[in-house]
Design an enzyme around this catalytic site. Structure first.
Site, PDB file in Angstrom:
ATOM      1  N   ASN A 193      48.497 -30.554   0.547  1.00  0.00           N
ATOM      2  CA  ASN A 193      48.872 -30.294  -1.287  1.00  0.00           C
ATOM      3  C   ASN A 193      47.539 -29.673  -1.262  1.00  0.00           C
ATOM      4  O   ASN A 193      47.055 -28.926  -2.491  1.00  0.00           O
ATOM      5  CB  ASN A 193      48.709 -31.717  -2.575  1.00  0.00           C
ATOM      6  CG  ASN A 193      47.399 -32.280  -1.448  1.00  0.00           C
ATOM      7  OD1 ASN A 193      46.722 -31.956  -0.723  1.00  0.00           O
ATOM      8  ND2 ASN A 193      46.982 -33.796  -2.215  1.00  0.00           N
ATOM      9  N   ASP A 204      35.269 -37.000   6.829  1.00  0.00           N
ATOM     10  CA  ASP A 204      35.403 -37.876   5.776  1.00  0.00           C
ATOM     11  C   ASP A 204      36.146 -39.517   6.558  1.00  0.00           C
ATOM     12  O   ASP A 204      35.915 -39.697   7.782  1.00  0.00           O
ATOM     13  CB  ASP A 204      36.569 -37.537   4.909  1.00  0.00           C
ATOM     14  CG  ASP A 204      38.060 -36.872   6.257  1.00  0.00           C
ATOM     15  OD1 ASP A 204      37.870 -37.138   7.310  1.00  0.00           O
ATOM     16  OD2 ASP A 204      38.875 -36.114   5.134  1.00  0.00           O
ATOM     17  N   GLU A 249      40.546 -33.411  -2.502  1.00  0.00           N
ATOM     18  CA  GLU A 249      42.139 -33.297  -3.145  1.00  0.00           C
ATOM     19  C   GLU A 249      42.363 -32.542  -3.953  1.00  0.00           C
ATOM     20  O   GLU A 249      40.900 -31.804  -4.728  1.00  0.00           O
ATOM     21  CB  GLU A 249      42.179 -34.541  -3.804  1.00  0.00           C
ATOM     22  CG  GLU A 249      42.340 -35.755  -3.361  1.00  0.00           C
ATOM     23  CD  GLU A 249      43.463 -35.655  -1.753  1.00  0.00           C
ATOM     24  OE1 GLU A 249      44.727 -34.343  -1.593  1.00  0.00           O
ATOM     25  OE2 GLU A 249      44.705 -36.788  -1.798  1.00  0.00           O
ATOM     26  N   HIS A 288      44.465 -29.804   0.286  1.00  0.00           N
ATOM     27  CA  HIS A 288      43.013 -30.892   0.223  1.00  0.00           C
ATOM     28  C   HIS A 288      42.673 -30.487   2.090  1.00  0.00           C
ATOM     29  O   HIS A 288      43.197 -29.705   2.753  1.00  0.00           O
ATOM     30  CB  HIS A 288      43.431 -31.650   0.435  1.00  0.00           C
ATOM     31  CG  HIS A 288      44.086 -32.425   1.152  1.00  0.00           C
ATOM     32  ND1 HIS A 288      44.704 -33.405   1.337  1.00  0.00           N
ATOM     33  CD2 HIS A 288      43.390 -33.281   3.172  1.00  0.00           C
ATOM     34  CE1 HIS A 288      45.822 -35.049   2.024  1.00  0.00           C
ATOM     35  NE2 HIS A 288      44.416 -34.033   3.323  1.00  0.00           N
TER      36      HIS A 288
HETATM   37  C1  GLP Z   1      43.978 -36.072   6.446  1.00  0.00           C
HETATM   38  C2  GLP Z   1      42.571 -35.917   6.581  1.00  0.00           C
HETATM   39  C3  GLP Z   1      42.740 -34.484   6.871  1.00  0.00           C
HETATM   40  C4  GLP Z   1      43.491 -33.796   7.601  1.00  0.00           C
HETATM   41  C5  GLP Z   1      44.973 -33.796   6.728  1.00  0.00           C
HETATM   42  C6  GLP Z   1      46.309 -33.224   7.942  1.00  0.00           C
HETATM   43  O1  GLP Z   1      44.127 -36.302   5.241  1.00  0.00           O
HETATM   44  N1  GLP Z   1      41.683 -36.576   5.730  1.00  0.00           N
HETATM   45  O2  GLP Z   1      41.141 -33.901   7.079  1.00  0.00           O
HETATM   46  O3  GLP Z   1      43.759 -31.645   7.546  1.00  0.00           O
HETATM   47  O4  GLP Z   1      45.125 -34.934   6.833  1.00  0.00           O
HETATM   48  O5  GLP Z   1      46.607 -34.352   8.734  1.00  0.00           O
HETATM   49  P1  GLP Z   1      47.656 -33.614   9.368  1.00  0.00           P
HETATM   50  O6  GLP Z   1      46.811 -32.476  10.547  1.00  0.00           O
HETATM   51  O7  GLP Z   1      48.015 -35.059  10.012  1.00  0.00           O
HETATM   52  O8  GLP Z   1      49.259 -32.722   8.619  1.00  0.00           O
END
Ligand code: GLP
Length: 241
Positions: free
Chosen positions: A136, A67, A143, A138
């Site tokens: 959440n 992304d 989302e 995702h």
């Molecule tokens: C972001 C990214 C995701 C990632 C998520 C969790 O929103 N788009 O790909 O998995 O955060 O992040 P973290 O690993 O910092 O908890």
């Protein structure tokens, strides 16, 4: 789904790095699906170290990131392109022309998404997809919503995601409200998936992902249906199971 229970973040990073290393050794021209966020940072550090020790060669590897924020320049310090360059690509012998991330600067969402799906198709799909887990549920920026998505699409980020990601920005108002993300279908088409989950703040959502119903309200729950998922979670993340 294979559940790999590990002690802590360090252990998690080493286990995931081992799987990625094995993939690159077994198929030097593989396509790695990569993720951003805090979860994979330790993995990238280990892979860099192994490359620098001469044990890992990325010269034939291609990468497809999940992304990118819409509207951020690649050299913006908060963009995922900047993240990937500084945390990984700049330190290994990968051909940067073969590292793909959605074009956040493309204002025409339809074109940005179509172009990215074409790139994924031209690469022949993803051999190994690395995923983190949002609070959440995702994955990428898919989302919670009413139906699982298919290909790359533009999403309105949820309040929970903006809130979680504001730590990387000067203020919450600086967090982009939209992003381009690979769709659930594209993620599910990856041959192998490795998910890394760490920390007590992920415990409640991890329980839903592993034990709850498969629902687009918890996007990662769809992973229960994939034939080759390795979920690497530390004790803190597994504390509610
Ligand atoms: C972001 C990214 C995701 C990632 C998520 C969790 O929103 N788009 O790909 O998995 O955060 O992040 P973290 O690993 O910092 O908890």
């Amino acid at each position: 789904m294979k559940l790999c229970k590990v002690k802590d973040y360090k252990d998690l990073s080493r286990k995931a790095a081992n799987i990625i290393q094995a993939q690159v050794i077994l198929k030097p021209d593989c396509v790695l699906g990569l993720a951003t966020g805090s979860s994979p940072v330790g993995i990238y550090e280990i892979l860099i170290e192994r490359h620098q020790n001469g044990d890992l060669d990325f010269s034939e590897v291609s990468t497809i990131n999940l992304d990118e924020y819409k509207g951020l320049r690649p050299d913006d310090r908060q963009s995922y392109r900047y993240f990937m360059n500084t945390k990984f690509f700049d330190h290994i012998n990968i051909n940067k022309l073969r590292t793909f991330i959605p074009n956040g600067l493309e204002e025409n969402s339809e074109k940005a998404c179509r172009d990215y799906d074409k790139i994924i198709e031209d690469c022949g799909g993803v051999d190994l997809q690395l995923l983190g887990l949002g609070h959440n549920g995702h994955i990428g920026f898919n989302e919670p919503c009413g139906a699982f998505s298919c290909g790359t699409h533009c999403v309105d980020l949820s309040f929970s995601t903006i809130n979680a990601n504001k730590r990387f920005f000067d203020s919450e108002t600086d967090v982009p409200r939209q992003a381009y993300t690979m769709g659930i279908r594209s993620i599910m088409l990856s041959k192998k998936i490795v998910v890394v989950v760490s920390g007590t703040d992920k415990a409640a959502i991890l329980k839903k992902v592993l034990c709850g119903p498969i629902t687009p309200q918890v996007p990662a729950s769809v992973l229960q249906l994939h034939a080759d998922v390795t979920m690497i979670a530390d004790q803190a993340a597994l504390s509610q199971i």
